[in-house]
Design an enzyme around this catalytic site. Structure first.
Site, short mmCIF file in Angstrom:
data_model
loop_
_atom_site.label_atom_id
_atom_site.label_comp_id
_atom_site.label_asym_id
_atom_site.label_seq_id
_atom_site.Cartn_x
_atom_site.Cartn_y
_atom_site.Cartn_z
N THR A 124 0.87 -1.18 0.00
CA THR A 124 0.00 0.00 0.00
C THR A 124 0.90 1.22 0.00
OG1 THR A 124 -1.71 -1.18 1.23
CG2 THR A 124 -1.86 1.22 1.20
N LYS A 200 -7.00 1.36 -3.41
CA LYS A 200 -6.72 0.79 -2.08
C LYS A 200 -6.82 1.85 -1.00
CE LYS A 200 -5.35 -1.63 1.39
NZ LYS A 200 -4.09 -2.33 1.53
N LYS A 269 -0.44 6.34 8.00
CA LYS A 269 0.25 6.48 6.72
C LYS A 269 -0.72 6.43 5.55
CE LYS A 269 1.60 2.95 4.80
NZ LYS A 269 1.10 1.97 3.78
#
Length: 327
Positions: A124, A200, A269
């Site tokens: 990711t 995502k 994040k």
């Protein structure tokens, strides 16, 4: 001849073994490297081993490499040990980790892989990094697709993750048979690899906002004297019966925040990357901004090792419920 034609020629000539050749006695299976042996990467590597693939495992933590070696993988002491792999899957926590592996000098992954090799990034990371990786791999006559996943390591162990994949049609055709062995469904999102990463991040924003809202309403109901387990039964047995509500809502009411499927710092994040993309696209995302701050607060509270569903514990603590801080 351009680099894409070189890739196609290499594929047709057999420079990269077709991942579909995984069964029978032909002996033509591709050698697959796995870079990054955290919870998700280890689960992916274990699945590949269970499917009969030859796997070369690499991680900066030698104990993780040893754990996969015991299961049948070849251990790699350094990234250059993957130079003979036909396919490399990377599963790393963030842009910095992936960049370090790909571009470190001397001997980054782009430099050491042979022409015709395929890199599948299941990390990711930002869309910008995936686009840069595609460019560098193409210049090296290699192939690249971005294929981040939806689902936690437990789902990966049973091939029940969902895979969001994007890249050129030629590269997707080569990667699909292998990806089908790793997950229950592949969503193809076009030829721009960055699209898979944006998708995502969008999914993680929706999950995080759901966790925040469930934490708030379960806290409200608890303080109003309603058993949170009964409230959870009402939610998931009526209008809110989705996977996220059931899986993460259950963690909130049972206070099951360890082991973490997604730790709070990783969630911070991901929300940061989503907000950065939103800024580039001039898309206000006030809810995502709020939940990003709540995740930062979760880390600040000393709960950075907990699952991101501990947003529910943070809501309880802020409401003064006894024992909330023990999560």
């Amino acid at each position: 001849m351009n680099t894409k034609q070189i890739n196609e020629q290499a594929s047709s000539a057999g420079a990269l073994s077709d991942p579909r050749q995984t069964a029978g006695s032909s002996g033509s299976k591709a050698l697959i490297g796995v870079v990054g042996l955290g919870n998700m990467g280890s689960a992916l590597a274990a699945t590949l081993l269970s499917k009969g693939h030859a796997v070369v495992a690499y991680d900066r933590n030698p104990q993780r490499v040893e754990a996969l070696r015991v299961e049948g993988a070849q251990g790699a002491a350094r990234i250059t040990d993957l130079s003979h792999c036909n396919i490399v899957i990377s599963s790393l926590p963030d842009d910095a980790a992936l960049e370090s592996v790909m571009f470190s000098l001397p001997g980054g992954l782009v430099d050491i892989l042979k022409p015709g090799a395929l890199h599948i990034s299941m990390s990711t990371v930002s869309a910008e990094l995936s686009r840069r990786l595609e460019k560098r791999h193409t210049e090296a006559a290699q192939s690249f697709i971005a294929a981040p996943v939806l689902g936690n390591p437990d789902l990966a162990k049973t091939q029940r993750i969902f895979i969001l994949a994007a890249g050129s049609a030629v590269d997707m055709q080569r990667a699909r048979p292998l990806l089908e062995q790793l997950g229950q469904h592949i969503f193809e999102l076009g030829e721009d690899p960055g699209a898979a990463n944006v998708m995502k991040l969008a999914c993680n924003v929706m999950t995080a906002t759901t966790l925040q809202s469930m934490g708030e309403v379960l806290t409200l109901l608890t303080k109003a004297g309603i058993d949170p387990h009964l409230a959870f039964e009402v939610f998931t047995g009526s209008l809110f019966d989705g996977r996220v509500h059931k899986a993460y809502g259950g963690k909130i009411v049972d206070r099951r925040f360890k082991p973490a499927g997604m730790t709070a710092p990783l969630a911070v994040k991901d929300l940061r990357l989503a907000l950065s993309e939103a800024e580039r696209q001039a898309v206000p995302m006030p809810m995502a901004s709020l939940v990003h701050e709540r995740l930062v607060a979760l880390v600040a509270a000393g709960w950075g090792d907990l699952d991101w569903s501990a947003l529910g514990a943070l809501a309880a603590r802020d409401a003064g419920l006894d024992g909330a801080a023990s999560a």
